[in-house]
Design an enzyme around this catalytic site. Structure first.
Site, PDB file in Angstrom:
ATOM      1  N   SER A   4       0.843  -1.186   0.000  1.00 25.28           N
ATOM      2  CA  SER A   4       0.000   0.000   0.000  1.00 25.28           C
ATOM      3  C   SER A   4       0.884   1.243   0.000  1.00 25.28           C
ATOM      4  CB  SER A   4      -0.902   0.019   1.240  1.00 25.28           C
ATOM      5  OG  SER A   4      -1.503   1.287   1.421  1.00 25.28           O
ATOM      6  N   SER A   5       0.385   2.323  -0.563  1.00 27.99           N
ATOM      7  CA  SER A   5       1.155   3.569  -0.588  1.00 27.99           C
ATOM      8  C   SER A   5       1.318   4.180   0.799  1.00 27.99           C
ATOM      9  CB  SER A   5       0.472   4.588  -1.516  1.00 27.99           C
ATOM     10  OG  SER A   5      -0.837   4.885  -1.064  1.00 27.99           O
ATOM     11  N   CYS A   6       0.581   3.674   1.805  1.00 25.14           N
ATOM     12  CA  CYS A   6       0.718   4.217   3.158  1.00 25.14           C
ATOM     13  C   CYS A   6       2.039   3.802   3.805  1.00 25.14           C
ATOM     14  CB  CYS A   6      -0.450   3.798   4.041  1.00 25.14           C
ATOM     15  SG  CYS A   6      -0.438   2.054   4.496  1.00 25.14           S
ATOM     16  N   TYR A  38      -1.022  -0.637  10.176  1.00 28.75           N
ATOM     17  CA  TYR A  38      -1.183  -1.264   8.866  1.00 28.75           C
ATOM     18  C   TYR A  38       0.064  -1.043   8.018  1.00 28.75           C
ATOM     19  CZ  TYR A  38      -3.154  -2.184   4.207  1.00 28.75           C
ATOM     20  OH  TYR A  38      -3.383  -2.661   2.948  1.00 28.75           O
ATOM     21  N   LYS A  75       2.773  -3.753   6.291  1.00 30.92           N
ATOM     22  CA  LYS A  75       3.066  -3.809   4.859  1.00 30.92           C
ATOM     23  C   LYS A  75       4.561  -3.616   4.581  1.00 30.92           C
ATOM     24  CE  LYS A  75      -0.889  -4.854   3.179  1.00 30.92           C
ATOM     25  NZ  LYS A  75      -1.052  -6.129   2.443  1.00 30.92           N
ATOM     26  N   HIS A  81     -13.329   2.695   2.601  1.00 28.51           N
ATOM     27  CA  HIS A  81     -12.431   3.744   2.149  1.00 28.51           C
ATOM     28  C   HIS A  81     -13.240   4.916   1.592  1.00 28.51           C
ATOM     29  CE1 HIS A  81      -9.365   0.412   2.069  1.00 28.51           C
ATOM     30  NE2 HIS A  81      -8.682   1.381   2.638  1.00 28.51           N
TER      31      HIS A  81
END
Length: 325
Positions: free
Chosen positions: A112-114, A141, A145, A184
């Site tokens: 994920s881009s987070c 989270y 990842k 989301h």
């Protein structure tokens, strides 16, 4: 660029019932892959190491797509931080280790881009990883990842496996979760505007100031990118990655403000009332735009525009069971 995936290869999709996993199943099927392995929780519990190990011994798997994950928006991340870090860590460790033990050389991990720091330079390139503090609202989270990326890199370094990682931007589309609290931003807005239109409401309130900027990618584009990256020959993939920065960003390279997004969703749904923003609610990271130049150099670019994708997603929502929940 050369392609290594063969139609006869056995490909296990972990998380095939989720939005991304189901899109990857569709993408592979459309490309003629006829040996796609999927399994529900009654067949394999990805949180249980013994169950996962047993599953891999029972199936002769050539490739793995690790799309299984616990996901959610800001509210869900804030409410269930322990579940988000624990479940994602366990799923990743169990599947990656079992794949290695079973001799699976090719695995695609979806992150994920987070994973990138809250204040990373924009657009965020792959080498921004671990260069600063994470966004607090989804840190558990993100940590999980990041661990998944490092698992893949470490197994590659120690065992010579060919495990790859892709980091998608914010995804939406067919199969999304439209839960009123745990979804989301795009499915949350679609549901909110739809219900307001049906009820004849005068206004819809959106969390935050509306100034935060986000990039959005349709899930069918994400699936196409996954198949593309997974099928790249080793020499092509290695030409655009490094041993310690081996993941690939997947996005559009363009972003919009939450206000612009909300106005577009409002128009797609046909809501005629007022759009109100609640600045007492968190915006999250101010901006999250991915640098997708590495993916473009590998020969892939998206094809579904935001308005087109939102219209298709709203049509799917209207036909789904979730519209009645």
């Amino acid at each position: 660029m050369s392609e290594v995936l063969k139609p006869s290869d056995v490909i296990f999709i972990a998380g095939h019932r989720g939005m991304v996993g189901s899109a990857i199943v569709r993408a592979l099927s459309e490309r003629g892959h006829c040996n796609i392995v999927t399994a529900g929780r009654d067949e394999v519990d990805l949180l249980d190491q013994a169950s996962v190990a047993r599953f891999f011994t029972e199936h002769d798997i050539d490739h793995v797509v690790l799309a299984a994950a616990r996901v959610g928006g800001i509210h869900a991340n804030n409410t269930y931080p322990a579940q988000f870090i624990y479940e994602n860590l366990m799923i990743q460790c169990n599947v990656i280790h079992a794949a290695h033990r079973a001799g699976v050389e090719r695995l695609l991990f979806l992150g994920s881009s987070c994973i990138y720091p809250r204040d990373a330079g924009q657009p965020m390139a792959e080498d921004a990883l671990l260069s600063g503090r994470l966004e607090p609202t989804n840190e558990p989270y993100a940590v999980a990842k990041i661990a998944g990326i490092k698992l893949c890199e470490s197994y590659n370094r120690q065992y010579g496996t060919r495990y790859r990682s892709v980091m998608p931007t914010n995804l939406y589309g067919r199969g999304d979760n439209f839960h009123p609290e745990n979804s989301h931003v795009i499915p949350a807005l679609i549901r909110r505007f739809h219900e307001a239109r049906i009820a004849g409401a005068d206004a819809v309130t959106v969390w935050g100031t509306g100034n935060a900027m986000r990039e959005f990618l349709h899930v069918d584009d994400m699936a196409a990118a996954c198949v593309h990256v997974m099928g790249l020959a080793d020499e092509d993939y290695a030409a655009h990655t490094e041993p310690m920065v081996s993941h690939i960003n997947v996005g559009t390279g363009r972003d919009v403000t939450i206000r612009e997004l909300a106005e577009t969703v409002k128009a797609v749904v046909g809501f005629q009332g007022e759009l109100v923003f609640d600045p007492s609610r968190p915006d999250g990271t101010p901006r999250k735009l991915l640098d997708v130049s590495r993916l473009a150099a590998l020969g892939w670019t998206p094809s579904i525009g935001l308005r087109e994708g939102l219209e298709a997603t709203y049509r799917w929502f209207l036909e789904s069971d979730q519209v009645r929940e």
